[in-house]
Enzyme design. Structure first.
Site, mmCIF file in Angstrom:
data_model
loop_
_atom_site.group_PDB
_atom_site.id
_atom_site.type_symbol
_atom_site.label_atom_id
_atom_site.label_comp_id
_atom_site.label_asym_id
_atom_site.label_seq_id
_atom_site.Cartn_x
_atom_site.Cartn_y
_atom_site.Cartn_z
ATOM 1 C CG HIS A 164 -22.181 21.528 6.788
ATOM 2 N ND1 HIS A 164 -21.513 20.780 7.358
ATOM 3 C CD2 HIS A 164 -23.048 21.357 5.865
ATOM 4 C CE1 HIS A 164 -22.086 19.637 6.885
ATOM 5 N NE2 HIS A 164 -22.794 20.050 5.869
ATOM 6 C CG HIS A 217 -26.677 22.956 3.476
ATOM 7 N ND1 HIS A 217 -25.580 23.853 3.412
ATOM 8 C CD2 HIS A 217 -26.467 21.628 3.219
ATOM 9 C CE1 HIS A 217 -24.268 22.882 3.078
ATOM 10 N NE2 HIS A 217 -25.079 21.773 2.849
#
Length: 151
Positions: free
Chosen positions: A58, A73
């Site tokens: 992620h 992110h």
């Protein structure tokens, strides 16, 4: 020294303050900008030339050869997905070029799972006044200029 930081994903530029996470919205990890991605399967690409120093499904960090490092992110709270829906295209320690695919993902599925797919792009360990020209708003393609970082 100036580092040109490219968008890791295609979508719409949004101010960091609008990211639905106080850690990013208040620039606690560093200044930057965010991109609300298109809702189609895509590859998140490296925002700079450098070395992948942190790699999670992620999120990832690419450090330039001159030191500055950029955090990407992919979505908010997506760590809770434990890697599901993400495909790594590189390994930690690998040298990458700006625009090179790093992680495959599907922002539409992230949103359908109840998470925000917005992508903060952070200049780690930077002072807010070190960020120069920024794409303030509007559409951006993956690999297109997002901001400059003067260090």
């Amino acid at each position: 020294m100036t580092v040109r930081v490219a968008s890791p994903v295609g979508g719409r530029v949004v101010p960091l303050a609008e990211v639905p996470d106080p850690v990013f919205a208040q620039a606690m990890v560093g200044p930057g900008i965010a991109v609300d991605p298109e809702r189609a399967p895509a590859d998140a690409v490296s925002p700079v030339d450098g070395t992948v120093v942190t790699l999670h499904p992620h999120a990832f960090v690419v450090a330039t050869d001159t030191g500055p490092a950029v955090l990407v992110h992919l979505g908010i709270d997506t760590v809770k997905l434990k890697g599901e829906g993400f495909t790594l295209h590189v390994v930690k320690g690998e040298s990458v070029r700006a625009g090179q695919p790093v992680v495959g993902w599907d922002p539409g599925k992230i949103e359908a799972a109840g998470y925000s797919p917005v992508c903060p792009v952070i200049a780690l360990d930077a002072q807010p006044d070190e960020l120069g020209e920024q794409r303030a708003s509007g559409a951006v393609e993956a690999g297109a200029p997002l901001f400059t970082w003067h260090r």
